[in-house]
Design a protein around this motif. Structure first.
Motif, PDB file in Angstrom:
ATOM      1  N   MET A 169      39.606 -42.833  62.231  1.00 59.82           N
ATOM      2  CA  MET A 169      40.230 -43.699  61.239  1.00 59.82           C
ATOM      3  C   MET A 169      40.336 -45.099  61.797  1.00 59.82           C
ATOM      4  O   MET A 169      40.463 -45.308  62.994  1.00 59.82           O
ATOM      5  CB  MET A 169      41.622 -43.203  60.938  1.00 59.82           C
ATOM      6  CG  MET A 169      41.604 -41.942  60.172  1.00 59.82           C
ATOM      7  SD  MET A 169      43.245 -41.580  59.635  1.00 59.82           S
ATOM      8  CE  MET A 169      43.043 -39.851  59.307  1.00 59.82           C
ATOM      9  N   ARG A 221      33.449 -35.824  63.282  1.00 57.68           N
ATOM     10  CA  ARG A 221      34.546 -36.529  62.677  1.00 57.68           C
ATOM     11  C   ARG A 221      34.340 -38.014  62.781  1.00 57.68           C
ATOM     12  O   ARG A 221      33.762 -38.515  63.719  1.00 57.68           O
ATOM     13  CB  ARG A 221      35.787 -36.186  63.490  1.00 57.68           C
ATOM     14  CG  ARG A 221      37.025 -36.012  62.756  1.00 57.68           C
ATOM     15  CD  ARG A 221      37.883 -35.103  63.595  1.00 57.68           C
ATOM     16  NE  ARG A 221      38.012 -35.611  64.940  1.00 57.68           N
ATOM     17  CZ  ARG A 221      38.933 -36.470  65.302  1.00 57.68           C
ATOM     18  NH1 ARG A 221      39.787 -36.912  64.445  1.00 57.68           N
ATOM     19  NH2 ARG A 221      39.005 -36.882  66.538  1.00 57.68           N
ATOM     20  N   TYR A 228      51.234 -46.837  53.523  1.00 55.83           N
ATOM     21  CA  TYR A 228      51.899 -45.952  52.569  1.00 55.83           C
ATOM     22  C   TYR A 228      53.351 -46.365  52.376  1.00 55.83           C
ATOM     23  O   TYR A 228      54.197 -45.559  52.035  1.00 55.83           O
ATOM     24  CB  TYR A 228      51.814 -44.509  53.044  1.00 55.83           C
ATOM     25  CG  TYR A 228      50.400 -44.048  53.192  1.00 55.83           C
ATOM     26  CD1 TYR A 228      49.673 -43.661  52.067  1.00 55.83           C
ATOM     27  CD2 TYR A 228      49.776 -44.028  54.420  1.00 55.83           C
ATOM     28  CE1 TYR A 228      48.368 -43.273  52.187  1.00 55.83           C
ATOM     29  CE2 TYR A 228      48.461 -43.636  54.541  1.00 55.83           C
ATOM     30  CZ  TYR A 228      47.763 -43.254  53.420  1.00 55.83           C
ATOM     31  OH  TYR A 228      46.464 -42.876  53.528  1.00 55.83           O
ATOM     32  N   ARG A 230      53.520 -46.385  42.698  1.00 51.83           N
ATOM     33  CA  ARG A 230      53.871 -47.727  43.168  1.00 51.83           C
ATOM     34  C   ARG A 230      55.050 -48.263  42.364  1.00 51.83           C
ATOM     35  O   ARG A 230      55.996 -48.803  42.913  1.00 51.83           O
ATOM     36  CB  ARG A 230      52.677 -48.670  43.000  1.00 51.83           C
ATOM     37  CG  ARG A 230      51.733 -48.571  44.148  1.00 51.83           C
ATOM     38  CD  ARG A 230      52.113 -49.548  45.259  1.00 51.83           C
ATOM     39  NE  ARG A 230      51.470 -49.133  46.487  1.00 51.83           N
ATOM     40  CZ  ARG A 230      52.113 -48.683  47.549  1.00 51.83           C
ATOM     41  NH1 ARG A 230      53.411 -48.613  47.564  1.00 51.83           N
ATOM     42  NH2 ARG A 230      51.460 -48.302  48.613  1.00 51.83           N
ATOM     43  N   ARG A 248      41.705 -45.804  48.730  1.00 55.87           N
ATOM     44  CA  ARG A 248      42.522 -44.833  48.014  1.00 55.87           C
ATOM     45  C   ARG A 248      41.684 -43.972  47.101  1.00 55.87           C
ATOM     46  O   ARG A 248      41.933 -42.802  46.948  1.00 55.87           O
ATOM     47  CB  ARG A 248      43.569 -45.546  47.173  1.00 55.87           C
ATOM     48  CG  ARG A 248      44.592 -46.218  48.040  1.00 55.87           C
ATOM     49  CD  ARG A 248      45.993 -45.946  47.579  1.00 55.87           C
ATOM     50  NE  ARG A 248      46.908 -46.086  48.692  1.00 55.87           N
ATOM     51  CZ  ARG A 248      47.425 -47.253  49.080  1.00 55.87           C
ATOM     52  NH1 ARG A 248      47.119 -48.356  48.449  1.00 55.87           N
ATOM     53  NH2 ARG A 248      48.233 -47.288  50.110  1.00 55.87           N
ATOM     54  N   PRO A 259      49.696 -38.953  53.267  1.00 50.49           N
ATOM     55  CA  PRO A 259      49.222 -37.612  52.928  1.00 50.49           C
ATOM     56  C   PRO A 259      48.964 -36.771  54.175  1.00 50.49           C
ATOM     57  O   PRO A 259      48.816 -37.293  55.274  1.00 50.49           O
ATOM     58  CB  PRO A 259      47.922 -37.855  52.167  1.00 50.49           C
ATOM     59  CG  PRO A 259      47.566 -39.254  52.365  1.00 50.49           C
ATOM     60  CD  PRO A 259      48.744 -39.990  52.895  1.00 50.49           C
ATOM     61  N   GLU A 301      37.177 -36.348  54.309  1.00 53.84           N
ATOM     62  CA  GLU A 301      38.491 -36.901  54.543  1.00 53.84           C
ATOM     63  C   GLU A 301      38.434 -38.123  55.420  1.00 53.84           C
ATOM     64  O   GLU A 301      39.112 -39.109  55.191  1.00 53.84           O
ATOM     65  CB  GLU A 301      39.390 -35.848  55.174  1.00 53.84           C
ATOM     66  CG  GLU A 301      40.143 -35.110  54.124  1.00 53.84           C
ATOM     67  CD  GLU A 301      40.745 -33.876  54.669  1.00 53.84           C
ATOM     68  OE1 GLU A 301      41.245 -33.944  55.801  1.00 53.84           O
ATOM     69  OE2 GLU A 301      40.711 -32.858  53.967  1.00 53.84           O
ATOM     70  N   GLU A 343      44.983 -35.968  61.037  1.00 55.97           N
ATOM     71  CA  GLU A 343      44.031 -36.744  61.837  1.00 55.97           C
ATOM     72  C   GLU A 343      44.712 -37.336  63.073  1.00 55.97           C
ATOM     73  O   GLU A 343      44.229 -37.220  64.189  1.00 55.97           O
ATOM     74  CB  GLU A 343      43.461 -37.857  60.953  1.00 55.97           C
ATOM     75  CG  GLU A 343      42.754 -38.971  61.694  1.00 55.97           C
ATOM     76  CD  GLU A 343      41.352 -38.585  62.118  1.00 55.97           C
ATOM     77  OE1 GLU A 343      40.697 -37.885  61.321  1.00 55.97           O
ATOM     78  OE2 GLU A 343      40.948 -38.961  63.229  1.00 55.97           O
ATOM     79  N   HIS A 394      39.354 -42.752  55.129  1.00 50.73           N
ATOM     80  CA  HIS A 394      39.962 -43.774  55.947  1.00 50.73           C
ATOM     81  C   HIS A 394      38.971 -44.779  56.426  1.00 50.73           C
ATOM     82  O   HIS A 394      39.313 -45.862  56.839  1.00 50.73           O
ATOM     83  CB  HIS A 394      40.679 -43.112  57.107  1.00 50.73           C
ATOM     84  CG  HIS A 394      41.650 -42.140  56.566  1.00 50.73           C
ATOM     85  ND1 HIS A 394      42.870 -42.525  56.115  1.00 50.73           N
ATOM     86  CD2 HIS A 394      41.511 -40.840  56.274  1.00 50.73           C
ATOM     87  CE1 HIS A 394      43.466 -41.488  55.619  1.00 50.73           C
ATOM     88  NE2 HIS A 394      42.679 -40.457  55.691  1.00 50.73           N
ATOM     89  N   ASN A 418      46.438 -35.103  55.224  1.00 45.35           N
ATOM     90  CA  ASN A 418      45.211 -35.214  56.011  1.00 45.35           C
ATOM     91  C   ASN A 418      45.260 -36.397  56.977  1.00 45.35           C
ATOM     92  O   ASN A 418      44.681 -36.351  58.057  1.00 45.35           O
ATOM     93  CB  ASN A 418      43.973 -35.276  55.119  1.00 45.35           C
ATOM     94  CG  ASN A 418      44.149 -36.214  53.964  1.00 45.35           C
ATOM     95  OD1 ASN A 418      45.079 -37.034  53.975  1.00 45.35           O
ATOM     96  ND2 ASN A 418      43.298 -36.112  52.976  1.00 45.35           N
ATOM     97  N   VAL A 419      45.963 -37.451  56.593  1.00 44.34           N
ATOM     98  CA  VAL A 419      46.121 -38.583  57.511  1.00 44.34           C
ATOM     99  C   VAL A 419      46.950 -38.151  58.715  1.00 44.34           C
ATOM    100  O   VAL A 419      46.612 -38.420  59.863  1.00 44.34           O
ATOM    101  CB  VAL A 419      46.819 -39.755  56.793  1.00 44.34           C
ATOM    102  CG1 VAL A 419      47.080 -40.884  57.762  1.00 44.34           C
ATOM    103  CG2 VAL A 419      45.976 -40.231  55.637  1.00 44.34           C
TER     104      VAL A 419
END
Lengths: 958, 183
Positions: free
Chosen positions: A262, A259, B21, A310, A286, B98, A128, B104, A132, B100-101
């Motif tokens: 981001m 981890r 987003y 979109r 993405r 989403p 995950e 975080e 990012h 998971n973002v």
């Protein structure tokens, strides 16, 4: 040990790796890495993935070596290179494996599979983060290791350091050596692990704490250093984003995180500029993001849905101007939080589905009915098919005439007051409008000039259309309800599984409502959360108290609960009887001539009784539940369940009593039936109506007779809907609003006023109100085709009424209801009531004879005619092949196997879910044992540190 | 869009849109809100760095007990928020982000001491923020923390790692709904 099982991390070099080149390869590497990572830990005897063997992953040497960093485990090299390398040759995977061997021998738990749970998690988490920071995934792999791994490698490095030098050039030699070494170590390790006791664990925790502190201090120093001179930031972009790179390396000296952080938007933008194309970054960003399995619920994956989204986003942008909902919600969420907003979300959803049903009805029922005489041929003034000259046609003709004469009679005598009364009751002239079933014609009409000649394509069978539209509406509604609840169904399931639900973590981490923007609400929310915590803590005490109850106390409590439950049942029974008696009373009194007010009261008696009971009984339930000494949650829950039961059963009781009076009871009494007596002298059901009465003299009022029972039933639901509308509106305007005004004026002076306080906005009961309105709509939809339109307006109005009530009249809800729970709960109530109603309507359509005097089903095709025959007749008129196919679906030959398959698949899924549950438990156990390993190893680390044996490869002590 | 269109070039907007987003309209709306915080500074430089004290004036943040943490987490420089930081924040808090973002960032918000682990001390801070003026006693606090640890701390090390946090959040349905700011 097979050499091929020793996997390395195929990570591109940060320093020398070619960036552009690795863009495509990077992802292949990623995949390869993933499988290896898992594979390595689960120790499956599989070959390294082809990706890796063939992939263009550059040979990796961690920059840490060059930095003389003690992250020596980071020196990852490919098999071929590894042994030509002088220093240090520790493949982390190897040492890792070695540790595993040790653990396996020593601890004897978990075994090979132990890594799955814990490591999988870490692995997923890594993926995950990769989303990012797609760039950073090729950083030094130390990032993928948490503290545990780090120290494991440290130990291994130092433990094995002694013998490792000898076997540098011989891979097999290393392996052999490892194996023997493992064997030697095994005994000692096993002993110490088995003797691991609580004291050791405590010590391990202390060590953990010290390690953490050390890490923090390092971080501080590095930060200081960075702020001192950040001149080296401007490096080539091939070296990744350098600004925080060194910093991260420093951080990992302490306790490396599993981890990756981001990137902030600014960093992403820098990257985008460097790549000359923001799209490229976004694509990668993405790609990795959408490739993730979002907990298995999101069905969309890949780029197409994102693109669609979109496009949809652009559209909704345009629509947003018109969409006033979002503004409404911002206000509500800001002031009252999301739990209250769910009520409004639910209401909005109801508005939407009612609108959909309204559209269906409009297209297939209202418009054809309105236009048949203007657009279509108007040569049939009686709204009856003249094509059929059989006995049924003549009966229908006579019955219809009798009914319209009856209506004419009533309408003619109407005064102005009567007119108003009729609007309220749905009788008189209102009965002969589109509002009720009776008005609709059974006409099949044609576009052609000659009504006898059917022109293909313009034939419209009103009865069929009526039935199919209602049927289609129910199917659409069902799908919508299921779709809407599928979003929340997971939470519902977790709700039922109380043990798995992390109540406290949810309250803390999901506790604050970030939508709140009003200071009052913020303070209020803090209060609510505080109370919730206290209630939870109280519950723990209560639980203890429960365990300590003596048998005497316990039996006393059970007796009390039993008594209360009996009382509740008695209360419900009494309520039901009251409704039943009221309906009966209404039918009896209908014949009598009464004054305006009394007539109105009597007509509305069942509705009034239902409203009054709904108002008071839940309050009684609430008080009763307090005495029962259940836990807090359960108290709320059982009150709601009882209230729901009361609400929905009332509608049920009304239906049953209507059925009893209209269909069952009156069948036994016979009336003269002039309309049919030419054909059957002894008929008891006149024109399909058991309550058909003929006045003895022409002057007598015809009020006591029911000449179209469907319309009669429709009137009852119409009255209920109107009463409900009035009750809710009046309660707000005449009870709650004055209370507010009085409260604000007099609360300082009159004690009673301030103790009474404001009206409360009790969420579950409010929801129940609106579910009840919706239930009325569904159950009455067939008999009162305009009811969806009425409900649409009603629900829409309620949205703003309730908002007004919340903003200006009521107190904010005192209880902390969990947003998700309440929402899924509303859905469940709605679904249950929906299924009940669908069952009832289905029974009626398939079993009860419709009126001959009115409605789209008035023309019979047999003596045993039921409404569903319209469909069967239609099917029978088809050519043989499609007819047989449709008929096959109705046979046992189809149903039995289908039923069995359904049962089996249900059983299969049930069994699977049980298996998963068991699996979950086992995995949890594994995690625990893994944790003990970790603590043990940390204890070992501490030992080594204390003895001063831990050195870097430059022989400097750490 | 009209007048506000001129604030950003089409290209910039495209970039922002692809990297967040949010839709273009939402981005412009975010900018409007950013501008509302300090019209003067933003007028001069659309990407001006506003100090935390100003950012906290945003109604949602003003009443949010975690506002300091949020500012800290989303600021890229550590001493203020530029428009890009602000946009990033709104993007994470938007409906489109989403889970998971969100998880975080939530982890970082709740990790007060920034050690990548949620410890007893962090939890204590979180609970104190949540209850505001109402104080729990030492015992109650400990009891609550123990309960949370019991639920979430899978490996019994008395701290929550990110993986554990994520795991427990995945079971806590309220999180996604509440970790959200409407524009």
């Amino acid at each position: 040990m097979d050499r091929r099982r020793v996997y390395t991390y195929p990570e591109p070099d940060n320093i020398s790796g070619d960036y552009d080149n690795s863009q495509d390869g990077g992802y292949a590497d990623d995949a390869a890495y993933d499988s290896q990572y898992v594979g390595g830990h689960t120790r499956q005897d599989s070959d390294p993935p082809a990706d890796y063997e063939l992939g263009n992953s550059p040979h990796v040497r961690s920059n840490n070596i060059n930095n003389n960093n003690n992250n020596n485990f980071g020196s990852v090299v490919r098999d071929d290179d590894r042994y030509q390398h002088a220093e240090p040759r520790y493949n982390s995977r190897e040492s890792d494996r070695h540790v595993h061997d040790m653990e396996e021998g020593g601890v004897g738990v978990g075994g090979g599979g132990r890594a799955t749970g814990h490591h999988y998690e870490r692995h997923g988490d890594r993926r995950e983060s990769a989303a990012h920071e797609w760039l950073r995934h090729r950083r030094t792999k130390s990032q993928h290791l948490n503290g545990y791994d780090f120290y494991r490698h440290q130990i291994q490095y130092h433990v094995n350091r002694g013998f490792q030098h000898d076997d540098d050039d011989n891979k097999d030699g290393v392996d052999n050596h490892y194996n023997s070494r493992v064997d030697n170590d095994d005994d000692a390790d096993r002993r110490s692990v088995q003797s691991l006791n609580f004291e050791d664990l405590k010590r391990a925790r202390q060590i953990l704490a010290t390690v953490r502190v050390r890490r923090k201090s390092r971080k501080h120093s590095s930060r200081k250093r960075r702020s001192g001179g950040a001149s080296s930031d401007d490096e080539d972009f091939v070296d990744d984003v350098p600004a925080d790179y060194d910093d991260d390396d420093e951080e990992e000296v302490g306790l490396p995180s599993a981890r990756e952080k981001m990137k902030s938007l600014a960093e992403r933008l820098v990257l985008a500029k460097q790549l000359q194309s923001a799209k490229e970054v976004a694509r990668q960003y993405r790609d990795s993001l959408w490739a993730l399995d979002h907990e298995g619920v999101t069905f969309s994956s890949g780029r197409v849905p994102k693109k669609l989204q979109r496009v949809g986003g652009t559209f909704s942008d345009a629509l947003r101007v018109l969409n006033f909902w979002s503004h409404q919600f911002k206000e509500i969420e800001g002031h009252f939080g999301i739990a209250t907003a769910t009520y409004f979300r639910f209401t909005r959803w109801l508005v939407k589905i009612n609108f959909l049903v309204l559209l269906l009805f409009l297209g297939f029922i209202y418009i054809p009915q309105l236009t048949y005489s203007t657009i279509f041929s108007d040569q049939q003034p009686d709204q009856v098919n003249i094509t059929d000259s059989s006995r049924f046609y003549e009966e229908t003709f006579k019955c219809s005439n009798a009914y319209s004469d009856h209506l004419d009679n009533i309408t003619r005598k109407e005064s102005d007051i009567d007119k108003f009364l009729n609007i309220a009751l749905g009788t008189g002239f209102i009965e002969n409008t589109m509002l009720f079933y009776g008005y609709y014609s059974n006409l099949s009409f044609w576009r052609g000039q000659d009504p006898g000649e059917e022109v293909f394509g313009s034939h419209y069978n009103m009865g069929l259309a009526y039935l199919l539209t209602v049927g289609a509406s129910f199917i659409v509604l069902f799908l919508l309800i299921v779709k809407n609840s599928s979003n929340t169904i997971k939470e519902t399931v977790m709700d039922f599984d109380q043990q798995a639900f992390p109540k406290y973590a949810n309250a803390v981490f999901g506790g604050w409502d970030y939508c709140i923007n009003s200071e009052n609400m913020a303070a209020f929310k803090q209060n609510i959360i505080y109370k919730e915590f206290m209630a939870d803590l109280e519950e723990i005490k209560l639980k203890r108290k429960k365990q300590n109850r003596t048998t005497g106390e316990r039996s006393k409590l059970y007796l009390k609960r039993f008594g209360i439950n009996l009382f509740v049942i008695a209360l419900l029974g009494a309520s039901f009887y009251a409704i039943f008696a009221a309906t009966d009373f209404l039918l009896e009194k209908q014949t009598e001539q009464l004054s305006f007010i009394v007539a109105l009261l009597i007509q509305y008696l069942p509705s009034i009784i239902i409203s009054v009971l709904n108002f008071f009984i839940p309050e009684i339930f609430l008080k009763l539940a307090e005495v029962e000494e259940y836990s807090n949650n359960f108290t709320t829950r059982i009150t709601i369940v009882r209230a729901v039961f009361l609400r929905l059963s009332m509608v049920g009781v009304l239906i049953v009593s209507l059925y009893y009076q209209l269909q069952y009871e009156r069948e036994r009494t016979s009336y003269t039936c002039p309309e049919e007596e030419n054909f059957f002298p002894n008929v008891t059901r006149c024109c399909g109506n058991p309550m058909w009465k003929i006045p003895d003299s022409p002057t007598e009022d015809e009020k006591g007779t029911v000449k179209c029972w469907e319309s009669y039933v429709g009137q009852q639901f119409y009255k209920l809907a109107v009463a409900d509308f009035a009750a809710v509106t009046l309660a707000t305007l005449l009870l709650k609003l004055p209370r507010r005004l009085v409260h604000s004026k007099l609360k300082q002076r009159v004690r009673l006023v301030s103790t009474l306080g404001l009206a409360k906005f009790d969420l579950p009961l409010e929801v129940l109100d609106i579910v009840y309105s919706q239930t009325l709509c569904w159950v009455g939809m067939f008999f009162t085709p305009l009811l969806p339109a009425i409900t649409f307006v009603k629900v829409f109005f309620f949205f703003f009424l309730k908002k007004f009530e919340l903003l200006f009249v009521c107190e904010t809800p005192k209880n902390a209801y969990r947003a998700s729970r309440s929402y899924s709960f509303f859905q469940t109530i709605l679904l249950v009531s929906f299924i009940m109603i669908a069952g009832l309507l289905g029974y009626m359509i398939g079993n009860i004879q419709p009126s001959k005097s009115c409605g789209p089903f008035r023309l019979y095709s047999s003596d045993q005619y039921v409404m569903f025959d319209t469909v069967s007749n239609q099917v029978n008129s088809w050519p043989s092949t499609p007819r047989n196919i449709v008929k096959y679906f109705g046979t046992v030959a189809f149903f039995l196997p289908a039923f069995l398959v359904l049962l089996l698949s249900i059983y299969y899924y049930w069994a699977t879910s049980q298996g998963y549950k068991k699996m979950e438990k086992l995995l949890k156990l594994q995690l625990k044992s893994e944790a003990y390993d970790k603590q043990y190893l940390l204890a070992r680390v501490d030992e080594v540190i204390k003895k001063g044996q831990l050195v870097t490869h430059d022989n400097e002590p750490i | 869009m009209g007048g506000s269109q001129s604030v950003f070039t089409e290209e910039e907007l495209d970039d922002y849109q692809t990297l967040t987003y949010l839709s273009k309209k939402e981005i412009l709306h975010v900018h409007k809100r950013f501008k509302a915080i300090s019209p003067g500074l933003v007028e001069a430089d659309k990407n001006a760095k506003l100090p935390f004290t100003k950012i906290r004036e945003l109604p949602e943040l003003k009443v949010n007990p975690f506002r300091d943490q949020i500012c800290k987490v989303f600021s890229s420089s550590g001493d203020g928020m530029t428009f890009e930081d602000f946009l990033d924040m709104m993007s994470v808090f938007s409906d489109g982000a989403p889970k998971n973002v969100k998880v975080e960032y939530a982890f970082r918000v709740y990790d007060f001491d920034g050690d990548d682990l949620i410890s007893d001390e962090d939890l204590k801070n979180v609970i104190e923020c949540l209850t505001g003026a109402n104080k729990l006693t030492e015992d109650e606090m400990q009891q609550l923390i123990d309960n949370i640890m019991e639920e979430a701390d899978l490996d019994d090390d008395k701290t929550l790692s990110f993986a554990e946090f994520e795991h427990v959040i995945s079971k806590a349905p309220d999180f996604v709904n509440s970790f959200r700011i409407r524009m």
